[in-house]
Design an enzyme around this catalytic site. Structure first.
Site, short mmCIF file in Angstrom:
data_model
loop_
_atom_site.label_atom_id
_atom_site.label_comp_id
_atom_site.label_asym_id
_atom_site.label_seq_id
_atom_site.Cartn_x
_atom_site.Cartn_y
_atom_site.Cartn_z
N GLY A 91 -0.47 0.43 7.88
CA GLY A 91 -1.24 -0.02 6.65
C GLY A 91 -2.33 0.76 6.23
O GLY A 91 -2.80 0.39 4.89
N LYS A 117 -4.79 8.70 8.37
CA LYS A 117 -5.65 7.72 8.27
C LYS A 117 -6.43 7.68 7.15
O LYS A 117 -7.52 8.52 7.01
CB LYS A 117 -6.37 7.69 9.84
CG LYS A 117 -7.18 6.36 10.07
CD LYS A 117 -7.66 6.76 11.57
CE LYS A 117 -8.37 5.30 11.98
NZ LYS A 117 -8.89 5.32 13.41
N ASP A 129 -7.78 -2.34 2.48
CA ASP A 129 -7.83 -1.55 1.40
C ASP A 129 -7.21 -0.12 1.94
O ASP A 129 -7.13 0.67 0.74
CB ASP A 129 -9.11 -1.36 0.99
CG ASP A 129 -10.19 -0.58 2.07
OD1 ASP A 129 -9.76 -0.20 3.01
OD2 ASP A 129 -11.46 -0.52 1.72
N GLY A 130 -6.83 0.02 2.85
CA GLY A 130 -6.06 1.45 3.20
C GLY A 130 -6.93 2.54 3.39
O GLY A 130 -6.38 3.42 3.32
N ARG A 183 -4.25 13.92 11.50
CA ARG A 183 -4.10 14.02 12.80
C ARG A 183 -2.92 14.60 13.28
O ARG A 183 -1.63 14.69 12.51
CB ARG A 183 -4.45 12.86 13.89
CG ARG A 183 -3.19 11.79 13.84
CD ARG A 183 -3.09 10.91 14.79
NE ARG A 183 -4.40 9.95 14.56
CZ ARG A 183 -4.43 8.77 14.00
NH1 ARG A 183 -3.43 8.20 13.72
NH2 ARG A 183 -5.41 7.78 14.03
N ASP A 257 0.65 -1.18 19.82
CA ASP A 257 1.03 -0.10 18.74
C ASP A 257 -0.01 0.89 18.73
O ASP A 257 0.06 1.95 17.89
CB ASP A 257 0.42 -0.81 17.34
CG ASP A 257 -0.64 -1.37 17.23
OD1 ASP A 257 -1.09 -2.30 18.06
OD2 ASP A 257 -1.55 -1.34 16.14
N ASN A 258 -0.90 0.91 19.86
CA ASN A 258 -1.92 2.29 20.06
C ASN A 258 -1.32 2.98 21.32
O ASN A 258 -2.18 4.05 21.79
CB ASN A 258 -3.18 1.75 20.16
CG ASN A 258 -3.85 1.39 19.08
OD1 ASN A 258 -3.56 1.76 17.75
ND2 ASN A 258 -5.02 0.45 18.98
#
Length: 475
Positions: A91, A117, A129-130, A183, A257-258
């Site tokens: 997202g 990110k 807001d991304g 990353r 998801d992590n």
């Protein structure tokens, strides 16, 4: 672009097809100010020859690198604090590139991802807001750098670029400065990537994804062997959990998801390092139940692995998957012993003696309470007997006069030192170790926020590189 001969693009994930990701466009930022460039990580994938302007073009404006298809927002679901969420996905980030790590001639290097990110909105942004706060980006650089130095499998922060927007956030003073992070890590395929395919009952997608993960990251597993693949992911995840514990690290948000299929720590949000031994210590202010507290992290990892195993039931029998899951406990204890030996700088003496050292180390930390901080114990007694004079004349000498310490010292001195020449490094001439506690992190941010003074940040990274060079020095 002047890439080096070590640059080898290999965008395998995009070849899986449109069901696994969506082409997206990066945000058009009003500014792109380079704040951090990881030269060592860049050299490992042939990107060290970029000028700063070229660096900003590729990691601030995201002009595609040679041989790359362009940004892809990966699709996935996940359990968030054990509540299933089918509306997840990249997202505020995307997979920017995949390339091979440099390796000796004739060998194939590991596949590495460049993931972002704060790079803008995607179809999976929901109401977000991304964007990424500059403070959040700075914190991720610090966390990844410290963990790498301590021997934890981790993503590396390749780039941090300030982007010139004023962001509103509910959990920190606003407006606040913005940034985009890149990353470098082995894989961004998450447990939640499998969960999405299972949610829609698409066994063919599970098979495609499992074969991609097997062939790319766990090639020792036979093709079509889903339980064998799960066993490999269980082993890697057990090692990760053990290394977190030995580092005194609390990730904070261990949702499905992590966690990824290669057992690497990534996506550092509300992380913390322990000040002192405290099993219930949490990193996230919103973790009111302590679900992801320090000592519960192995449990959280295992729970997430059971969710991954559940997705594989679409393509494999339950019994061998359960058998693979049952390997987590023994693997975790084995890796925990190894991780504590590494932290103390001594060699293995066999399972019984190594377990005795693990048990007595934890007992000493528990008895020492707030007075005996986590990191100083490993610093004071690194390599065992060779540190005796230094530790017993140092600032914590009075803490080393208890029955718990006597038991620890006996167990420690049984073990031979591992590369004792490391004690000659300047690091061990200091009275205090290199730590990463919250007060220091906040002070580093305060200098940036108040005075745009990046020198404390740069100084900290330089010291952490010295720590890495010392602790990770090869035999």
């Amino acid at each position: 672009m002047p890439v080096s001969t070590a640059y080898r693009p290999d965008p395998l994930f995009s070849a899986l097809g449109p069901e696994f990701g969506d082409p997206v466009a990066p945000a058009d930022f009003p500014q792109t100010i380079l704040r951090h460039r990881n030269a060592r990580a860049a050299a490992s994938v042939g990107l060290d020859a970029l000028t700063n302007d070229e660096w900003v073009a590729h990691f601030g404006r995201f002009e595609p690198l040679p041989g790359q298809p362009g940004p892809i927002a990966m699709r996935y679901h996940g359990h968030q604090f054990r509540t299933y969420n089918p509306d997840l996905g990249d997202g505020r980030g995307f997979l920017a590139a995949q390339l091979r790590e440099s390796s000796p001639v004739g060998q194939t290097g590991r596949l590495l991802d460049l993931g972002t990110k704060g790079s803008g909105t995607t179809p999976w942004s929901r109401a977000g807001d991304g964007r990424l706060t500059l403070k959040g980006g700075m914190r991720e650089v610090l966390a990844a750098t410290m963990l790498e130095a301590l021997g934890v499998p981790t993503s590396r922060a390749l780039s941090l670029i300030e982007t010139g927007e004023a962001l509103e956030r509910g959990d920190e003073p606003s407006p606040t400065r913005s940034a985009v992070l890149v990353r470098l890590q082995h894989s961004h395929v998450r447990f939640g990537t499998f969960q999405r395919a299972a949610y829609f009952e698409r066994a063919n997608q599970i098979e495609i994804l499992a074969e991609h993960v097997r062939a790319t990251y766990h090639p020792q597993v036979e093709a079509g062997d889903a339980p064998g693949l799960l066993a490999a992911i269980v082993e890697a995840s057990a090692r990760l959990a053990a290394r977190w514990i030995a580092a005194g690290f609390v990730h904070g948000v261990l949702n499905t998801d992590n966690l990824n299929v290669t057992g690497e720590s990534f996506d550092y949000g509300p992380w913390r390092f322990l000040p002192a031994y405290e099993p219930g210590f949490t990193a996230a202010y919103f973790d009111s139940s302590g679900l992801y507290a320090f000592a519960r992290q192995p449990e959280a990892v295992f729970w997430n692995l059971t969710q991954l195993a559940g997705t594989l039931k679409l393509v494999a029998d339950a019994e061998p998957l359960t058998e693979a899951l049952n390997g987590f406990g023994p693997a975790y204890i084995r890796h925990l012993r190894s991780a504590f030996l590494d932290r103390l700088g001594v060699r293995s003496l066999g399972e019984a003696a190594d377990q005795r050292l693990l048990d007595t180390t934890l007992a000493l930390l528990r008895e020492g309470g707030a007075e005996l901080r986590w990191e100083p114990l490993f610093f004071d007694w690194f390599t065992g007997f060779g540190s005796s004079a230094r530790a017993l004349s140092g600032p914590r000498a009075k803490l080393y006069q208890t029955k718990a310490f006597a038991d620890f010292r006996f167990a420690l001195f049984e073990h031979e030192p591992d590369r004792p020449e490391r004690l000659e490094a300047p690091l061990f001439a200091r009275p205090e170790p290199e730590e990463m506690l919250i007060d220091e992190v906040e002070a580093i941010w305060s200098a940036i926020d108040r005075d745009d003074d990046w020198s404390p940040f740069a100084d900290k990274l330089q010291r952490l590189e010295g720590l890495r060079q010392t602790l990770r020095a090869s035999a």
